[in-house]
Design a protein around this motif. Sequence first.
Motif, PDB file in Angstrom:
ATOM      1  N   ARG A 135       9.310  -6.211  -3.465  1.00  0.00           N
ATOM      2  CA  ARG A 135       8.794  -6.369  -2.116  1.00  0.00           C
ATOM      3  C   ARG A 135       7.584  -7.295  -2.156  1.00  0.00           C
ATOM      4  NH1 ARG A 135       8.734  -3.028   2.166  1.00  0.00           N
ATOM      5  NH2 ARG A 135      10.982  -3.285   2.035  1.00  0.00           N
ATOM      6  N   ASP A 200      -0.351  -0.025   8.273  1.00  0.00           N
ATOM      7  CA  ASP A 200       0.968  -0.681   8.257  1.00  0.00           C
ATOM      8  C   ASP A 200       1.530  -0.783   6.842  1.00  0.00           C
ATOM      9  OD1 ASP A 200       0.916  -1.081  10.905  1.00  0.00           O
ATOM     10  OD2 ASP A 200       1.114  -3.282  10.814  1.00  0.00           O
ATOM     11  N   TRP A 202       0.756   0.977   4.212  1.00  0.00           N
ATOM     12  CA  TRP A 202       1.057   2.294   3.648  1.00  0.00           C
ATOM     13  C   TRP A 202       2.391   2.816   4.175  1.00  0.00           C
ATOM     14  CZ3 TRP A 202       0.235   4.569  -0.540  1.00  0.00           C
ATOM     15  CH2 TRP A 202       0.383   5.950  -0.693  1.00  0.00           C
ATOM     16  N   GLU A 203       2.604   2.684   5.481  1.00  0.00           N
ATOM     17  CA  GLU A 203       3.872   3.129   6.075  1.00  0.00           C
ATOM     18  C   GLU A 203       5.059   2.420   5.436  1.00  0.00           C
ATOM     19  OE1 GLU A 203       4.374   2.788  10.368  1.00  0.00           O
ATOM     20  OE2 GLU A 203       2.687   4.192  10.554  1.00  0.00           O
ATOM     21  N   SER A 204       4.915   1.122   5.300  1.00  0.00           N
ATOM     22  CA  SER A 204       6.004   0.330   4.747  1.00  0.00           C
ATOM     23  C   SER A 204       6.275   0.699   3.286  1.00  0.00           C
ATOM     24  CB  SER A 204       5.652  -1.146   4.904  1.00  0.00           C
ATOM     25  OG  SER A 204       6.526  -1.922   4.159  1.00  0.00           O
ATOM     26  N   GLN A 206       5.627   3.552   1.801  1.00  0.00           N
ATOM     27  CA  GLN A 206       6.207   4.889   1.728  1.00  0.00           C
ATOM     28  C   GLN A 206       7.721   4.814   1.813  1.00  0.00           C
ATOM     29  OE1 GLN A 206       3.472   6.412   0.462  1.00  0.00           O
ATOM     30  NE2 GLN A 206       4.451   8.187   1.348  1.00  0.00           N
ATOM     31  N   GLN A 207       8.215   3.932   2.689  1.00  0.00           N
ATOM     32  CA  GLN A 207       9.677   3.778   2.829  1.00  0.00           C
ATOM     33  C   GLN A 207      10.281   3.240   1.530  1.00  0.00           C
ATOM     34  OE1 GLN A 207      10.231   1.274   6.253  1.00  0.00           O
ATOM     35  NE2 GLN A 207       9.171   2.743   7.581  1.00  0.00           N
ATOM     36  N   LEU A 208       9.533   2.342   0.920  1.00  0.00           N
ATOM     37  CA  LEU A 208      10.036   1.719  -0.304  1.00  0.00           C
ATOM     38  C   LEU A 208      10.086   2.726  -1.466  1.00  0.00           C
ATOM     39  CD1 LEU A 208      10.675  -1.270  -1.023  1.00  0.00           C
ATOM     40  CD2 LEU A 208       8.351  -1.452  -1.863  1.00  0.00           C
TER      41      LEU A 208
END
Length: 209
Positions: A135, A200, A202-204, A206-208
């Motif tokens: 990423r 933003d 951190w949220e992204s 977490q999904q990864l």
Amino acid sequence: MAQAERKDSGLFITFEGPEGAGKTTQITLLEQRLATQGRTVTRTREPGGDSVGERVRELLLNGSPGVEAELLLFAAARAQNVQTVVRPALEAGHVVLCDRFIDSTVAYQGFARGLNRDFINRINVFATGGLMPDRTYLLDLPVADGLLRRHQDTEQNRLDRESLSFHEKVRDGFLSLVQDNTQRIILIDASRSVDAVSRDLWESIQQLL
Ligand code: TYD
């Protein structure tokens, strides 16, 4: 660019952006949050990484290499960083956070300096052995805002002092890379507050994870 098959259990995340986008601050915050989750983090940067990479960094940021030598020195630092820092950390299952990577070379040496982009892609593959980030976050903001932030710092390097039009080309280069790599590169609006950007990210991430 073909991704070489990965057998490690790590996660490789890179951060890109024009000058003054706040990458260093965001990487530090992220590193702390990941550590509180119990993740082992390896943080590195380009140019830099190990002692060879850091010496090359010194030449690049404070020396005066020509355009071709500049490209090759960035690639040399990358080869060293990948071999001695990034790959071993991925093999040990770490989350690797790398401040700048291949996309910076395309944006700065390709789009802004005007060197041949196919050649740059080949040099990047040679330096990385085909290793690609899982990423990439592009922290984007208007050039003038970034340079203003940077001018308030005491530490300005050779590339910070390039013209406004050079930095505009760098930013356009990054934005065009986002268009061409929608699966890998995520655009983050870095003109907002540190908190908003870090939320933003951190949220992204977490999904990864
Ligand atoms: P640095 O002080 O780390 O800048 P920043 O804090 O903005 O990341 O200096 C790295 C400089 O080198 C930066 O101006 C971008 C440039 N650069 C390239 O031109 N090509 C590259 O391949 C890389 C990795 C960096």
